[in-house]
Design a protein around this motif. Sequence first.
Motif, PDB file in Angstrom:
ATOM      1  N   TYR A   1      47.781  39.676  37.032  1.00  0.00           N
ATOM      2  CA  TYR A   1      47.259  38.335  37.291  1.00  0.00           C
ATOM      3  C   TYR A   1      46.570  37.738  36.065  1.00  0.00           C
ATOM      4  O   TYR A   1      45.666  36.927  36.193  1.00  0.00           O
ATOM      5  N   SER A   2      47.010  38.115  34.893  1.00  0.00           N
ATOM      6  CA  SER A   2      46.369  37.619  33.668  1.00  0.00           C
ATOM      7  C   SER A   2      46.422  36.093  33.571  1.00  0.00           C
ATOM      8  O   SER A   2      45.516  35.468  33.023  1.00  0.00           O
ATOM      9  N   ASP A   3      47.468  35.480  34.118  1.00  0.00           N
ATOM     10  CA  ASP A   3      47.566  34.010  34.097  1.00  0.00           C
ATOM     11  C   ASP A   3      46.535  33.360  35.021  1.00  0.00           C
ATOM     12  O   ASP A   3      46.238  32.174  34.877  1.00  0.00           O
ATOM     13  N   ALA A   4      45.968  34.145  35.953  1.00  0.00           N
ATOM     14  CA  ALA A   4      45.012  33.592  36.906  1.00  0.00           C
ATOM     15  C   ALA A   4      43.564  33.724  36.421  1.00  0.00           C
ATOM     16  O   ALA A   4      42.646  33.302  37.113  1.00  0.00           O
ATOM     17  N   ILE A   5      43.370  34.300  35.242  1.00  0.00           N
ATOM     18  CA  ILE A   5      42.006  34.435  34.712  1.00  0.00           C
ATOM     19  C   ILE A   5      41.599  33.084  34.131  1.00  0.00           C
ATOM     20  O   ILE A   5      42.199  32.588  33.188  1.00  0.00           O
ATOM     21  N   ASN A   6      40.577  32.496  34.737  1.00  0.00           N
ATOM     22  CA  ASN A   6      40.096  31.178  34.307  1.00  0.00           C
ATOM     23  C   ASN A   6      38.585  31.123  34.537  1.00  0.00           C
ATOM     24  O   ASN A   6      37.960  32.144  34.841  1.00  0.00           O
ATOM     25  N   ALA A   7      38.029  29.956  34.417  1.00  0.00           N
ATOM     26  CA  ALA A   7      36.575  29.796  34.574  1.00  0.00           C
ATOM     27  C   ALA A   7      36.112  30.205  35.973  1.00  0.00           C
ATOM     28  O   ALA A   7      34.992  30.684  36.151  1.00  0.00           O
ATOM     29  N   GLU A   8      36.972  30.054  36.948  1.00  0.00           N
ATOM     30  CA  GLU A   8      36.607  30.403  38.329  1.00  0.00           C
ATOM     31  C   GLU A   8      36.650  31.913  38.566  1.00  0.00           C
ATOM     32  O   GLU A   8      35.781  32.470  39.226  1.00  0.00           O
ATOM     33  N   THR A   9      37.665  32.569  38.017  1.00  0.00           N
ATOM     34  CA  THR A   9      37.852  34.001  38.287  1.00  0.00           C
ATOM     35  C   THR A   9      37.176  34.915  37.266  1.00  0.00           C
ATOM     36  O   THR A   9      36.917  36.079  37.566  1.00  0.00           O
ATOM     37  N   ARG A  10      36.892  34.395  36.063  1.00  0.00           N
ATOM     38  CA  ARG A  10      36.301  35.252  35.028  1.00  0.00           C
ATOM     39  C   ARG A  10      34.975  35.901  35.468  1.00  0.00           C
ATOM     40  O   ARG A  10      34.794  37.106  35.269  1.00  0.00           O
ATOM     41  N   PRO A  11      34.019  35.151  36.081  1.00  0.00           N
ATOM     42  CA  PRO A  11      32.778  35.815  36.510  1.00  0.00           C
ATOM     43  C   PRO A  11      33.024  36.928  37.535  1.00  0.00           C
ATOM     44  O   PRO A  11      32.382  37.979  37.483  1.00  0.00           O
ATOM     45  N   LEU A  12      33.977  36.705  38.442  1.00  0.00           N
ATOM     46  CA  LEU A  12      34.312  37.735  39.427  1.00  0.00           C
ATOM     47  C   LEU A  12      34.921  38.952  38.743  1.00  0.00           C
ATOM     48  O   LEU A  12      34.573  40.094  39.046  1.00  0.00           O
ATOM     49  N   LEU A  13      35.819  38.690  37.806  1.00  0.00           N
ATOM     50  CA  LEU A  13      36.466  39.758  37.054  1.00  0.00           C
ATOM     51  C   LEU A  13      35.431  40.586  36.286  1.00  0.00           C
ATOM     52  O   LEU A  13      35.436  41.811  36.333  1.00  0.00           O
ATOM     53  N   GLU A  14      34.521  39.903  35.617  1.00  0.00           N
ATOM     54  CA  GLU A  14      33.485  40.599  34.842  1.00  0.00           C
ATOM     55  C   GLU A  14      32.562  41.416  35.754  1.00  0.00           C
ATOM     56  O   GLU A  14      32.141  42.514  35.395  1.00  0.00           O
ATOM     57  N   ALA A  15      32.279  40.878  36.943  1.00  0.00           N
ATOM     58  CA  ALA A  15      31.433  41.617  37.894  1.00  0.00           C
ATOM     59  C   ALA A  15      32.125  42.903  38.346  1.00  0.00           C
ATOM     60  O   ALA A  15      31.489  43.967  38.436  1.00  0.00           O
TER      61      ALA A  15
END
Length: 197
Positions: free
Chosen positions: A156-170
């Motif tokens: 899902y690398s194409d779905a990493i954006n401002a909305e998902t990045r904080p969730l991903l980092e968490a």
Amino acid sequence: MKFIVLSALIGVTITGNNAAFSSPSATIEAVYSKDPKDPVQQVDAFKQQLSFHQRNVELLWQQYELGLERIANTEGNHAELDREQAHLIQGYKNDIEQGIRVTESEQAIAKIAARYAKKHARRDALEKKEIVRLQDLLQARLETEKRLFEQSKKKYSDAINAETRPLLEAVEQRFIQDIRRAQSLGTGAGTPMAMHK
């Protein structure tokens, strides 16, 4: 008839135990089978995937805690040994209180205490061995879940954006913390992992 009922109960028990101790990642394929092309759907799918990995980590820790309880409560545990010892020495204590065979009773109590100290030491060794095995299993499952998480991140690398990045980092931070926590479970002096190494 009793045989059929007993066979059915055994079958249900075995199935339940296998399901209870299976890896939470075993069902990850169902989530992976979705491959949305729409960017909004892809972001939603990625967020679900992140939640899925977080939940799996929580389940692994719950399984670990249940495993510790199971080890502590199996037959021959310390509480059972204490009850047995107390039962065995009660008669001797009564004799001492009544002034009957005091010396012999004190010697018998000392022998029982020594015997049960050995039983407690054997029980400690058994529990530590089982806990080490459980900790190794927890670490392995966390590492597996982290690999699956990395696959999700790549997928899902194409779905990493401002909305998902904080969730991903968490989620990434959670993996780092939980893997460190699992590794440190037995690193202190006298803990099972330290004795295992």
